[in-house]
Design a protein around this motif. Structure first.
Motif, PDB file in Angstrom:
ATOM      1  N   ILE A 146       0.850  -1.281  -0.146  1.00  0.00           N
ATOM      2  CA  ILE A 146      -0.085  -0.069  -0.025  1.00  0.00           C
ATOM      3  C   ILE A 146       0.868   1.301  -0.159  1.00  0.00           C
ATOM      4  O   ILE A 146       0.637   2.213  -0.776  1.00  0.00           O
ATOM      5  N   ALA A 147       2.068   1.448   0.645  1.00  0.00           N
ATOM      6  CA  ALA A 147       2.882   2.161   0.731  1.00  0.00           C
ATOM      7  C   ALA A 147       3.356   2.664  -0.748  1.00  0.00           C
ATOM      8  O   ALA A 147       3.486   3.788  -1.013  1.00  0.00           O
ATOM      9  N   GLU A 148       3.742   1.567  -1.727  1.00  0.00           N
ATOM     10  CA  GLU A 148       4.285   1.919  -2.840  1.00  0.00           C
ATOM     11  C   GLU A 148       3.081   2.587  -3.729  1.00  0.00           C
ATOM     12  O   GLU A 148       3.523   3.398  -4.484  1.00  0.00           O
ATOM     13  N   ALA A 149       1.745   2.099  -3.567  1.00  0.00           N
ATOM     14  CA  ALA A 149       0.765   2.509  -4.618  1.00  0.00           C
ATOM     15  C   ALA A 149       0.510   3.910  -3.918  1.00  0.00           C
ATOM     16  O   ALA A 149       0.287   4.652  -5.100  1.00  0.00           O
ATOM     17  N   ALA A 150       0.516   4.100  -2.722  1.00  0.00           N
ATOM     18  CA  ALA A 150       0.243   5.678  -2.290  1.00  0.00           C
ATOM     19  C   ALA A 150       1.085   6.549  -2.827  1.00  0.00           C
ATOM     20  O   ALA A 150       0.986   7.743  -3.310  1.00  0.00           O
ATOM     21  N   GLU A 151       2.525   5.984  -2.901  1.00  0.00           N
ATOM     22  CA  GLU A 151       3.763   6.876  -3.050  1.00  0.00           C
ATOM     23  C   GLU A 151       3.286   7.226  -4.833  1.00  0.00           C
ATOM     24  O   GLU A 151       3.626   8.408  -5.167  1.00  0.00           O
ATOM     25  N   ILE A 152       3.157   6.100  -5.771  1.00  0.00           N
ATOM     26  CA  ILE A 152       3.167   6.301  -6.909  1.00  0.00           C
ATOM     27  C   ILE A 152       1.785   7.142  -7.397  1.00  0.00           C
ATOM     28  O   ILE A 152       1.962   8.159  -8.188  1.00  0.00           O
ATOM     29  N   ALA A 153       0.768   7.059  -6.680  1.00  0.00           N
ATOM     30  CA  ALA A 153      -0.470   8.012  -6.903  1.00  0.00           C
ATOM     31  C   ALA A 153      -0.144   9.403  -6.701  1.00  0.00           C
ATOM     32  O   ALA A 153      -0.586  10.184  -7.230  1.00  0.00           O
ATOM     33  N   ALA A 154       0.357   9.490  -5.268  1.00  0.00           N
ATOM     34  CA  ALA A 154       0.702  10.980  -4.957  1.00  0.00           C
ATOM     35  C   ALA A 154       1.839  11.823  -5.881  1.00  0.00           C
ATOM     36  O   ALA A 154       1.390  12.836  -6.342  1.00  0.00           O
ATOM     37  N   LYS A 155       2.661  11.046  -6.362  1.00  0.00           N
ATOM     38  CA  LYS A 155       3.522  11.752  -7.023  1.00  0.00           C
ATOM     39  C   LYS A 155       3.169  11.893  -8.302  1.00  0.00           C
ATOM     40  O   LYS A 155       3.407  12.720  -8.961  1.00  0.00           O
ATOM     41  N   THR A 156       2.580  10.696  -8.908  1.00  0.00           N
ATOM     42  CA  THR A 156       1.831  11.234 -10.216  1.00  0.00           C
ATOM     43  C   THR A 156       0.916  12.224 -10.434  1.00  0.00           C
ATOM     44  O   THR A 156       0.623  12.947 -11.130  1.00  0.00           O
ATOM     45  N   MET A 157       0.090  12.281  -9.308  1.00  0.00           N
ATOM     46  CA  MET A 157      -1.074  13.599  -9.119  1.00  0.00           C
ATOM     47  C   MET A 157      -0.134  14.824  -9.178  1.00  0.00           C
ATOM     48  O   MET A 157      -0.440  15.947  -9.943  1.00  0.00           O
ATOM     49  N   ARG A 158       0.910  14.820  -8.239  1.00  0.00           N
ATOM     50  CA  ARG A 158       1.778  15.972  -8.351  1.00  0.00           C
ATOM     51  C   ARG A 158       2.140  16.426  -9.511  1.00  0.00           C
ATOM     52  O   ARG A 158       2.368  17.447  -9.991  1.00  0.00           O
ATOM     53  N   GLY A 159       3.011  15.388 -10.233  1.00  0.00           N
ATOM     54  CA  GLY A 159       4.096  15.489 -11.231  1.00  0.00           C
ATOM     55  C   GLY A 159       2.799  15.982 -12.477  1.00  0.00           C
ATOM     56  O   GLY A 159       3.194  16.829 -13.320  1.00  0.00           O
ATOM     57  N   MET A 160       1.530  15.670 -12.494  1.00  0.00           N
ATOM     58  CA  MET A 160       0.550  16.194 -13.568  1.00  0.00           C
ATOM     59  C   MET A 160      -0.087  17.161 -13.063  1.00  0.00           C
ATOM     60  O   MET A 160      -1.075  17.668 -13.951  1.00  0.00           O
ATOM     61  N   ASN A 161       0.145  17.974 -12.027  1.00  0.00           N
ATOM     62  CA  ASN A 161      -0.387  19.125 -11.688  1.00  0.00           C
ATOM     63  C   ASN A 161      -1.948  18.777 -11.385  1.00  0.00           C
ATOM     64  O   ASN A 161      -2.790  19.696 -11.772  1.00  0.00           O
ATOM     65  N   LEU A 188       5.471   1.253 -14.069  1.00  0.00           N
ATOM     66  CA  LEU A 188       4.745   2.275 -14.389  1.00  0.00           C
ATOM     67  C   LEU A 188       4.739   3.525 -13.449  1.00  0.00           C
ATOM     68  O   LEU A 188       5.244   4.657 -14.011  1.00  0.00           O
ATOM     69  N   GLY A 189       5.200   3.247 -12.326  1.00  0.00           N
ATOM     70  CA  GLY A 189       5.721   4.195 -11.248  1.00  0.00           C
ATOM     71  C   GLY A 189       6.850   4.962 -11.661  1.00  0.00           C
ATOM     72  O   GLY A 189       6.973   6.392 -11.682  1.00  0.00           O
ATOM     73  N   ASN A 190       7.872   4.050 -11.919  1.00  0.00           N
ATOM     74  CA  ASN A 190       9.155   4.520 -12.254  1.00  0.00           C
ATOM     75  C   ASN A 190       9.149   5.654 -13.671  1.00  0.00           C
ATOM     76  O   ASN A 190       9.872   6.508 -13.601  1.00  0.00           O
ATOM     77  N   ALA A 191       8.383   5.101 -14.463  1.00  0.00           N
ATOM     78  CA  ALA A 191       8.183   5.925 -15.761  1.00  0.00           C
ATOM     79  C   ALA A 191       7.613   7.153 -15.714  1.00  0.00           C
ATOM     80  O   ALA A 191       7.924   8.317 -16.162  1.00  0.00           O
ATOM     81  N   LEU A 192       6.430   7.052 -14.937  1.00  0.00           N
ATOM     82  CA  LEU A 192       5.595   8.462 -14.650  1.00  0.00           C
ATOM     83  C   LEU A 192       6.475   9.407 -13.776  1.00  0.00           C
ATOM     84  O   LEU A 192       6.242  10.773 -13.874  1.00  0.00           O
ATOM     85  N   ALA A 196       5.827  12.378 -16.228  1.00  0.00           N
ATOM     86  CA  ALA A 196       4.518  13.317 -15.726  1.00  0.00           C
ATOM     87  C   ALA A 196       4.945  14.694 -15.743  1.00  0.00           C
ATOM     88  O   ALA A 196       3.968  15.490 -16.326  1.00  0.00           O
ATOM     89  N   PRO A 197       5.976  15.267 -15.123  1.00  0.00           N
ATOM     90  CA  PRO A 197       6.223  16.639 -15.266  1.00  0.00           C
ATOM     91  C   PRO A 197       6.254  17.052 -17.043  1.00  0.00           C
ATOM     92  O   PRO A 197       5.942  18.377 -17.045  1.00  0.00           O
ATOM     93  N   LEU A 198       6.842  16.198 -17.532  1.00  0.00           N
ATOM     94  CA  LEU A 198       6.923  16.853 -18.771  1.00  0.00           C
ATOM     95  C   LEU A 198       5.550  16.702 -19.665  1.00  0.00           C
ATOM     96  O   LEU A 198       5.373  17.526 -20.491  1.00  0.00           O
ATOM     97  N   THR A 202       3.815  20.087 -21.290  1.00  0.00           N
ATOM     98  CA  THR A 202       3.139  19.898 -22.694  1.00  0.00           C
ATOM     99  C   THR A 202       1.620  19.868 -22.676  1.00  0.00           C
ATOM    100  O   THR A 202       1.011  19.577 -23.838  1.00  0.00           O
ATOM    101  N   ASN A 203       0.935  19.964 -21.712  1.00  0.00           N
ATOM    102  CA  ASN A 203      -0.598  19.902 -21.632  1.00  0.00           C
ATOM    103  C   ASN A 203      -1.091  18.623 -22.167  1.00  0.00           C
ATOM    104  O   ASN A 203      -2.075  18.442 -22.909  1.00  0.00           O
ATOM    105  N   THR A 204      -0.179  17.532 -21.787  1.00  0.00           N
ATOM    106  CA  THR A 204      -0.758  16.176 -22.331  1.00  0.00           C
ATOM    107  C   THR A 204      -1.509  15.376 -21.077  1.00  0.00           C
ATOM    108  O   THR A 204      -1.020  15.660 -20.025  1.00  0.00           O
ATOM    109  N   SER A 205      -2.715  14.973 -21.382  1.00  0.00           N
ATOM    110  CA  SER A 205      -3.436  14.519 -20.469  1.00  0.00           C
ATOM    111  C   SER A 205      -2.899  13.355 -19.810  1.00  0.00           C
ATOM    112  O   SER A 205      -2.056  12.373 -20.406  1.00  0.00           O
ATOM    113  N   ILE A 206      -3.139  12.994 -18.488  1.00  0.00           N
ATOM    114  CA  ILE A 206      -2.779  11.564 -18.007  1.00  0.00           C
ATOM    115  C   ILE A 206      -3.275  10.349 -18.735  1.00  0.00           C
ATOM    116  O   ILE A 206      -2.718   9.445 -18.827  1.00  0.00           O
ATOM    117  N   GLU A 207      -4.324  10.504 -19.380  1.00  0.00           N
ATOM    118  CA  GLU A 207      -4.782   9.176 -20.050  1.00  0.00           C
ATOM    119  C   GLU A 207      -3.836   8.928 -21.079  1.00  0.00           C
ATOM    120  O   GLU A 207      -3.549   7.788 -21.501  1.00  0.00           O
TER     121      GLU A 207
END
Length: 224
Positions: A146-161, A188-192, A196-198, A202-207
Motif C-alpha cells: 500500500i505504501a508503494e501504491a500511495a507514493e506512486i499515486a501521490a507523485k503522479t498526481m503532483r507531477g501531472m499538476n 509504471l511508477g518509475n516511468a511516470l 509526468a512533469p513533461l 506540454t498539456n498532455t493528459s494523464i490518459e
C-alpha cells in the motif's frame, strides 16, 4: 472334625476369592487413577496451549497497535512541519485509517503507513482524507504494498499538476494500464516519475501519457 475341615476349606476358598477380587479392584483403581491423571494432564496441556495462544494474540495486538500509533504520530509530525494539523483534523485521519482497516483488505496500520507516505509526498490533511481510499484500491489492483501504491499515486498526481480530487481518475487510468499492457505498478511508477512533469508541461493528459507508457511497455520499453 469333618465339619470343621469343610468349614476351613470353604473359608479358604472364600478368602482366596476375596483376595483375588481385591487385587483386581486395586489394579482397576490404579488403571483408573492413571486414566484420570492422563486426562488431567491433557486438559491442563490444552488450557496451557490456549493461554499461550491468547498470550501471543494479545502480544500481536499490542505490537500492531503500537505500530499504528507510531505511524499516526509520524503523520501528525510531518503535517505540522508542512503546514499544520489540528486536533480534530488528526482525529479524522486516525478514524479514517481505522475505518479502512475495518472495511478493506488492508489493516489500519497499513492505512496509516499510506497516510505517512502521502504526508511525506506533500499532501495536506484534506488531500490525504480524499486520497487514501483510491490509493488502497490501486494497491489492491496493482498487487503491491500500500505504501508503494500511495507514493506512486501521490507523485503522479503532483507531477501531472492534478489535485487530490483527481485521484479516482488517476487510479482508474493506472489500473487500466496494468490490465491492458505488460507493465506492472513499479515499472509504471518509475516511468511516470520522469514523464509526468513533461506531460504536464506540454498539456498532455494523464490518459494519453499512461496510454503511451503502456504501448512502449508492451513493445519492450519498460521502467524509466
Amino acid at each position: 472334625m469333618a465339619t470343621l475341615n469343610r468349614l476351613v476349606t470353604v473359608f479358604s476358598a472364600n478368602t482366596t476369592s476375596f483376595t483375588s477380587a481385591t487385587k483386581r479392584m486395586q489394579r482397576n483403581m490404579v488403571a483408573f487413577k492413571a486414566s484420570v491423571l492422563g486426562a488431567g494432564k491433557a486438559v491442563n496441556s490444552a488450557f496451557n496451549r490456549m493461554a499461550l495462544v491468547a498470550g501471543v494474540s494479545a502480544g500481536l495486538m499490542i505490537k500492531h497497535y503500537a505500530e499504528f500509533e507510531k505511524r499516526m504520530a509520524s503523520v501528525g509530525a510531518i503535517l505540522k512541519k508542512t503546514g499544520g494539523v489540528y486536533g480534530e483534523e488528526m482525529k479524522s485521519l486516525v478514524g479514517l485509517a481505522k475505518r479502512m482497516g475495518r472495511t478493506t483488505i488492508f489493516t489500519a496500520t497499513q492505512a496509516a503507513e499510506a497516510q505517512q507516505v502521502m504526508a511525506m509526498a506533500g499532501l495536506s490533511q484534506k488531500e490525504i482524507m480524499t486520497a487514501l481510499g483510491p490509493a488502497l484500491q490501486l494497491a489492491a489492483v496493482g498487487e503491491v504494498e500500500i505504501a508503494e501504491a500511495a507514493e506512486i499515486a501521490a507523485k503522479t498526481m503532483r507531477g501531472m499538476n492534478l489535485s487530490a480530487g483527481d485521484l479516482y481518475r488517476v487510479n482508474n487510468v493506472l489500473a487500466g494500464a496494468l490490465t491492458t499492457s505488460t507493465t506492472n505498478m513499479t515499472q509504471l511508477g518509475n516511468a511516470l516519475k520522469y514523464v509526468a512533469p513533461l506531460a504536464a508541461a506540454t498539456n498532455t493528459s494523464i490518459e494519453n501519457t499512461v496510454a503511451m507508457i503502456g504501448k512502449l511497455s508492451s513493445a519492450g520499453f519498460q521502467g524509466e
